[in-house]
Design a protein around this motif. Structure first.
Motif, PDB file in Angstrom:
ATOM      1  N   LEU A  15      10.020  21.298   6.500  1.00 24.86           N
ATOM      2  CA  LEU A  15       9.316  20.157   6.554  1.00 24.86           C
ATOM      3  C   LEU A  15       9.110  19.494   5.105  1.00 24.86           C
ATOM      4  N   PRO A  16       9.004  20.214   3.927  1.00 22.27           N
ATOM      5  CA  PRO A  16       9.068  19.467   2.540  1.00 22.27           C
ATOM      6  C   PRO A  16      10.317  18.689   2.513  1.00 22.27           C
ATOM      7  N   ILE A  17      11.460  19.163   2.962  1.00 22.88           N
ATOM      8  CA  ILE A  17      12.626  18.403   2.792  1.00 22.88           C
ATOM      9  C   ILE A  17      12.621  17.306   3.537  1.00 22.88           C
ATOM     10  N   THR A  18      12.213  17.074   4.646  1.00 23.82           N
ATOM     11  CA  THR A  18      12.044  15.867   5.556  1.00 23.82           C
ATOM     12  C   THR A  18      10.856  14.917   5.040  1.00 23.82           C
ATOM     13  N   LEU A  19       9.845  15.610   4.460  1.00 27.18           N
ATOM     14  CA  LEU A  19       8.952  14.605   3.638  1.00 27.18           C
ATOM     15  C   LEU A  19       9.483  13.910   2.402  1.00 27.18           C
ATOM     16  N   MET A  20      10.582  14.385   1.706  1.00 25.39           N
ATOM     17  CA  MET A  20      11.097  14.070   0.736  1.00 25.39           C
ATOM     18  C   MET A  20      11.761  12.805   1.039  1.00 25.39           C
ATOM     19  N   PHE A  21      12.488  12.879   2.323  1.00 27.40           N
ATOM     20  CA  PHE A  21      13.134  11.662   2.658  1.00 27.40           C
ATOM     21  C   PHE A  21      12.069  10.653   3.096  1.00 27.40           C
ATOM     22  N   SER A  22      10.802  10.897   3.334  1.00 29.28           N
ATOM     23  CA  SER A  22       9.627  10.108   3.664  1.00 29.28           C
ATOM     24  C   SER A  22       9.592   9.397   2.376  1.00 29.28           C
ATOM     25  N   GLY A  23       9.367  10.239   1.491  1.00 26.49           N
ATOM     26  CA  GLY A  23       9.101   9.622   0.077  1.00 26.49           C
ATOM     27  C   GLY A  23      10.269   8.621  -0.407  1.00 26.49           C
ATOM     28  N   PHE A  24      11.315   8.812   0.263  1.00 30.21           N
ATOM     29  CA  PHE A  24      12.684   7.888  -0.156  1.00 30.21           C
ATOM     30  C   PHE A  24      12.267   6.621   0.347  1.00 30.21           C
ATOM     31  N   SER A  25      11.961   6.474   1.646  1.00 34.35           N
ATOM     32  CA  SER A  25      11.721   5.259   2.270  1.00 34.35           C
ATOM     33  C   SER A  25      10.288   4.610   1.641  1.00 34.35           C
ATOM     34  N   LEU A  26       9.531   5.412   1.533  1.00 32.65           N
ATOM     35  CA  LEU A  26       8.075   4.709   0.837  1.00 32.65           C
ATOM     36  C   LEU A  26       8.497   4.193  -0.522  1.00 32.65           C
ATOM     37  N   ALA A  27       9.452   4.846  -1.248  1.00 32.72           N
ATOM     38  CA  ALA A  27      10.020   4.273  -2.729  1.00 32.72           C
ATOM     39  C   ALA A  27      10.526   3.100  -2.430  1.00 32.72           C
ATOM     40  N   ALA A  28      11.385   2.958  -1.399  1.00 32.13           N
ATOM     41  CA  ALA A  28      12.151   1.573  -0.921  1.00 32.13           C
ATOM     42  C   ALA A  28      11.113   0.533  -0.736  1.00 32.13           C
ATOM     43  N   ILE A  29      10.193   0.728  -0.011  1.00 32.07           N
ATOM     44  CA  ILE A  29       9.348  -0.231   0.465  1.00 32.07           C
ATOM     45  C   ILE A  29       8.549  -0.794  -0.825  1.00 32.07           C
ATOM     46  N   SER A  30       7.938   0.323  -1.664  1.00 27.15           N
ATOM     47  CA  SER A  30       7.219   0.198  -3.001  1.00 27.15           C
ATOM     48  C   SER A  30       7.869  -0.789  -4.129  1.00 27.15           C
TER      49      SER A  30
END
Length: 540
Positions: free
Chosen positions: A347-362
């Motif tokens: 789950l943390p690894i998957t959430l890291m990819f969520s962080g990637f997409s949020l960083a791209a949006i930011s």
């Protein structure tokens, strides 16, 4: 001589990943004062300590019965061992951590109800904070500081991580060790230009301990190990100077510990493999459809982070880690018995990819504006970023708080009540007329009093209901038969759904209701267990 790896940055995430990494660190420092690893850890520690104090509900029996109950028996000489320990399919390394904690509490005179209840989760909160830090470090290594910060945001705000990671499940510690271990494996650190082979030994050590604590962790490290084997240039050294020596040493130490406690030589991983994989013993506790992790289990754990994680996987193009997620989900899907906690380590690894997409949006990234220079002049928080943050917080925080503070809290509240009453010598014995392992046990009561619960150990004869099932099928008939040869307990604990059928019987036998605790608003896998009720024998 050690060979240096030369892997292009695109192997770790493509052009978008490289653009996010190219954002100047000094700009990030000004925007985000909490930049150092020390400050990140202190932030994570503060959040997880608060997290552990807010977790007041019952989730899975193993949190107590396979960890704290065993630890309590080691530390204080009394506590119940379930059938798994009699069959030798559980190792003592994980419970020993909490046994040492209990010993410290006893020496300091702090083995009182509040500390006995809270201290184990507070200790786990420290481990969890280390895991959060390593997710930050791994994200920073692969994708840069901006992604690391949003990955940490995803980790700390995801409802299931909040709900589960500070619990004393072996899966929680396995999750922490998984993130730590991945950070040190060169096949994962593909974006690093320096020689990482010297760090690999630490990854092997962590992986070995993860497998000893939770043998099914081998599913994860089999994938990582094969990946490393195919990508490394020093394969002989990897196998014969690292994997085999470290693996045998850690396994030997764990086996020695088990021998000291069991009193005989037992190879726990082998017994675990035989029961759960070769004989499908886990199916005794229920099975799910093969697609459950994809359609319900893991999607519920991700919750509203799911679209962001999927977008991050596609955008980052880090197929090695996304492949690990798929590998774990597919292999666990083959097993009949499925639980949320089994796939917690990815789950943390998957959430890291969520962080990637949020960083791209930011960074207001768009296909027509891909340069690092453009990223320097991006708006700090575009409107779609604000909407994304509000959406994630508005969905995950209420869910996390409800599941941690409200849903199924009666099981813990009743044992905390009995613990306080026992400390005042008001409890002599307890009978639990409810499904097996529905509450904590001696590890919370912390008094060596006679207690009895309904057994649910697997039977050699198929189709024969255990005590727990027999009671649930006919509560009154079962209790009448039990009363023929019981020694009257001072207290009886049961769920409201069964209390309705037994109320008259209990009153007839001189019991009266003394306490009722809210438990749940909706049913999970049985009839609605809305409250937990305590009856006490009158005239004591």
């Amino acid at each position: 001589m050690r060979q240096r790896r030369h892997v292009s940055a695109t192997a770790g995430g493509g052009q978008i990943s490289q653009n996010l990494k190219d954002l100047p660190e000094e700009n990030l420092e000004e925007s985000y004062p909490c930049s150092s690893e020390k400050r990140v850890f202190l932030l994570c520690l503060a959040v997880r300590v608060l997290n552990s104090l807010l977790v007041q509900t019952y989730f899975n029996p193993d949190e107590h019965w396979q960890a704290l109950e065993v630890a309590h028996r080691i530390a204080f000489g009394y506590g119940h061992l379930t059938w798994e320990w009699k069959k030798g399919i559980r190792g003592y390394l994980h419970p020993m951590i909490f046994a040492l904690l209990y010993k410290v509490l006893a020496v300091l005179g702090l083995d009182k109800p509040w500390f006995m209840m809270r201290a184990p989760r507070l200790l786990q909160s420290i481990f969890s904070a280390v895991g959060d830090l390593y997710l930050y470090k791994l994200s920073h290594l692969l994708f840069g500081n901006r992604v690391a910060r949003w990955a940490l945001f995803s980790e700390l705000t995801n409802w299931f991580m909040f709900f589960c990671i500070t619990r004393t499940l072996s899966n929680s510690l396995e999750t922490v060790l998984t993130i730590m271990g991945l950070y040190y494996w060169p096949c994962v650190r593909v974006s690093s230009s320096r020689d990482d082979s010297s760090m690999r030994i630490w990854g092997v050590v962590v992986a070995a301990f993860a497998c000893v604590i939770r043998p099914t962790s081998a599913i994860i490290w089999m994938y990582v190990g094969l990946l490393e084997l195919f990508s490394a240039r020093d394969r002989v050294r990897f196998i014969f100077r690292e994997v085999l020596p470290v693996g045998l040493l850690v396994l030997g130490l764990a086996t020695l510990l088990d021998q000291l406690v069991y009193g005989s030589w037992i190879l726990v991983p082998l017994n675990f493999l035989k029961f759960n994989f070769l004989s499908s013993g886990g199916d005794y506790y229920g099975t799910h459809k093969w697609h459950w992790y994809f359609t319900q289990g893991f999607t519920v754990m991700l919750f509203t982070f799911l679209p962001f994680s999927l977008a991050g996987i596609i955008m980052s193009r880090n197929w090695r880690l996304s492949g690990l997620i798929a590998w774990v989900l597919v292999l666990y899907s083959v097993l009949g018995h499925k639980e949320f906690r089994f796939v917690l380590p990815v789950l943390p690894i998957t959430l890291m990819f969520s962080g990637f997409s949020l960083a791209a949006i930011s960074t207001s990234y768009s296909s027509g504006n891909k340069t690092a220079e453009a990223l320097k002049h991006c708006t700090k928080c575009p409107s779609r970023m604000r909407w994304a943050i509000c959406f994630l917080l508005a969905t995950n925080i209420p869910m996390g708080l409800y599941m941690s503070l409200v849903h199924q809290r009666g099981s813990e509240d009743v044992m905390n009540f009995l613990s306080r009453e026992a400390a005042k010598d008001r409890v002599k014995s307890v009978l639990f007329l409810m499904p097996c392992h529905a509450t904590p046990y001696y590890s919370t009561l912390h008094r060596d009093l006679p207690m009895r619960f309904l057994d649910c150990s697997p039977s050699e004869e198929r189709g024969v209901p255990d005590e727990s099932d027999s009671f649930m099928m006919d509560p009154l008939g079962f209790t009448k038969e039990l009363a023929n040869d019981w020694s009257l307990p001072s207290h009886i604990v049961l769920f409201e759904s069964e209390e309705r059928a037994l109320r008259e019987f209990l009153l007839l036998h001189s019991f009266k209701e003394v306490k009722r605790f809210f438990h749940a608003h909706f049913k999970v896998d049985r009839d609605l267990q809305s409250s937990v009720v305590v009856y006490a024998l009158t005239g004591q």
